[in-house]
Design a protein around this motif. Sequence first.
Motif, PDB file in Angstrom:
ATOM      1  N   ASP A  14       4.640   6.186  -8.104  1.00 20.49           N
ATOM      2  CA  ASP A  14       4.744   5.219  -9.196  1.00 20.49           C
ATOM      3  C   ASP A  14       3.352   4.676  -9.526  1.00 20.49           C
ATOM      4  OD1 ASP A  14       5.740   3.578 -11.072  1.00 20.49           O
ATOM      5  OD2 ASP A  14       6.434   2.046  -9.659  1.00 20.49           O
ATOM      6  N   VAL A  15       2.640   5.442 -10.342  1.00 18.67           N
ATOM      7  CA  VAL A  15       1.259   5.093 -10.681  1.00 18.67           C
ATOM      8  C   VAL A  15       1.144   5.027 -12.199  1.00 18.67           C
ATOM      9  CG1 VAL A  15      -1.123   5.945 -10.625  1.00 18.67           C
ATOM     10  CG2 VAL A  15       0.310   6.168  -8.603  1.00 18.67           C
ATOM     11  N   ASN A  16       0.528   3.963 -12.697  1.00 15.71           N
ATOM     12  CA  ASN A  16       0.333   3.847 -14.143  1.00 15.71           C
ATOM     13  C   ASN A  16      -0.717   4.868 -14.582  1.00 15.71           C
ATOM     14  OD1 ASN A  16      -0.256   3.149 -16.743  1.00 15.71           O
ATOM     15  ND2 ASN A  16      -0.711   0.998 -16.323  1.00 15.71           N
ATOM     16  N   ILE A  63      -3.053  11.753  -6.232  1.00 12.30           N
ATOM     17  CA  ILE A  63      -4.297  11.357  -5.553  1.00 12.30           C
ATOM     18  C   ILE A  63      -4.451   9.838  -5.613  1.00 12.30           C
ATOM     19  CG2 ILE A  63      -6.836  11.442  -5.726  1.00 12.30           C
ATOM     20  CD1 ILE A  63      -6.445  14.403  -6.731  1.00 12.30           C
ATOM     21  N   ALA A  64      -4.223   9.262  -6.811  1.00  9.63           N
ATOM     22  CA  ALA A  64      -4.360   7.811  -6.967  1.00  9.63           C
ATOM     23  C   ALA A  64      -3.342   7.095  -6.076  1.00  9.63           C
ATOM     24  CB  ALA A  64      -4.180   7.418  -8.430  1.00  9.63           C
ATOM     25  N   GLY A  65      -2.099   7.599  -6.074  1.00  2.94           N
ATOM     26  CA  GLY A  65      -1.044   6.993  -5.264  1.00  2.94           C
ATOM     27  C   GLY A  65      -1.399   7.010  -3.782  1.00  2.94           C
ATOM     28  N   LYS A  66      -1.901   8.161  -3.312  1.00  2.00           N
ATOM     29  CA  LYS A  66      -2.270   8.295  -1.892  1.00  2.00           C
ATOM     30  C   LYS A  66      -3.390   7.333  -1.523  1.00  2.00           C
ATOM     31  CE  LYS A  66      -1.005  12.974  -0.591  1.00  2.00           C
ATOM     32  NZ  LYS A  66      -1.449  14.325  -0.907  1.00  2.00           N
ATOM     33  N   GLN A  67      -4.214   7.013  -2.500  1.00  2.00           N
ATOM     34  CA  GLN A  67      -5.334   6.102  -2.214  1.00  2.00           C
ATOM     35  C   GLN A  67      -4.938   4.645  -2.427  1.00  2.00           C
ATOM     36  OE1 GLN A  67      -9.083   7.383  -3.877  1.00  2.00           O
ATOM     37  NE2 GLN A  67      -8.882   9.406  -2.993  1.00  2.00           N
ATOM     38  N   VAL A 113      -4.151   5.134 -12.326  1.00  2.00           N
ATOM     39  CA  VAL A 113      -5.209   6.158 -12.197  1.00  2.00           C
ATOM     40  C   VAL A 113      -6.547   5.625 -12.688  1.00  2.00           C
ATOM     41  CG1 VAL A 113      -4.088   8.414 -12.188  1.00  2.00           C
ATOM     42  CG2 VAL A 113      -4.402   7.218 -14.342  1.00  2.00           C
ATOM     43  N   SER A 114      -6.506   4.662 -13.610  1.00  2.00           N
ATOM     44  CA  SER A 114      -7.762   4.115 -14.126  1.00  2.00           C
ATOM     45  C   SER A 114      -8.585   3.481 -13.000  1.00  2.00           C
ATOM     46  CB  SER A 114      -7.486   3.090 -15.228  1.00  2.00           C
ATOM     47  OG  SER A 114      -6.704   2.035 -14.704  1.00  2.00           O
TER      48      SER A 114
END
Length: 306
Positions: free
Chosen positions: A3-5, A287-291, A296-297
């Motif tokens: 769940d990443v914007n 990738i963004a979620g894992k971090q 993502v921005s």
Amino acid sequence: MPDVNLSVNLAGVTLKNPVVVASGTFGFGREYSQFYDLGELGGICAKGLTLHPREGNPAPRIAETPMGILNSVGLQNPGVDAFIGEELPFLRRFDTKVIANISGNTPEEYGIMCEKLSAAGVDMIEVNISCPNVKAGGLAYGTRPKLAAEVTEVAKRHAGSTPVMVKLSPNVTDITEIARAAADAGADALSLINTIRGMRIDVNTRRPVLKMNTGGLSGPAVLPVAVRMVWEVAQAVDIPILGMGGVAKGEDAAQLMLAGASAVAVGTALFADPFTPLKVRDSLAEIAGKQGLSAVSGLTGGVKPW
Ligand SMILES: Cc1cc2nc3c(=O)[nH]c(=O)nc-3n(C[C@H](O)[C@H](O)[C@H](O)COP(=O)(O)O)c2cc1C
């Protein structure tokens, strides 16, 4: 999917996700629309336009290389009026942003095209001052700060409220000089990199493989150059960057974003797999979620210097 914007802002234009397709590698979208809904893309940089139709350069004008391709297509296109009359209405059927890409022989030509495209309602204008495959204009503007500034200023003056993004050439010693010149002249965003000049020779015939002798290198081979240049430019200017050059997977796109890009474009990788932009989008979200990022921005400019 995490769940990443996914949405990003590029010079006031909201892209539903950070992955667009690079100019000249997607035509005007008709062929690719057979594969998927183009509304899945963050945006579409249309094939480079000129004021009048152009045939492009003689064949052979595409050659493979170990990690990419060399092209000397030379801005084959139907001209700006045909784009507005026939291609833009087609692209408008999809819920995505349309970025028109233009090349001129003179600053005045850039101005005329900006006026027409702004009136036609494109979402953004990408001013190509970096085509290595045309004699007039193109690269000449992209390698001299004064000329880059002049073209940017004319484009801005004629583009009305449409944001202007200037596309930079990697075929320079110091890309930050040109980036600063364009930014100081009013560019709303920068895109980079265009192709890197290269050459192949057929050893048996001893002739260059391309009819134009040289061409522009793109594909995985240029990714590290693109990452380095985005990183340099991001430190030199305060306007957003659309990063491109060799993106084939999410990790490549994430590198460009960490280096400072707000969004990324996929070009050559489309030829092997038309679905690449959608795969890159999903992988970026992962990738963004894992971090631990909620958007993502959050990747943009996040590189940690040693
Ligand atoms: C066949 C081909 C045609 C291209 N035509 C244009 C163009 O018309 N205008 C432009 O600004 N860039 C053009 N480019 C450059 C791409 O938009 C992009 O900047 C470059 O290829 C690097 O990205 P990539 O490695 O993902 O392809 C072209 C590239 C290719 C391979």
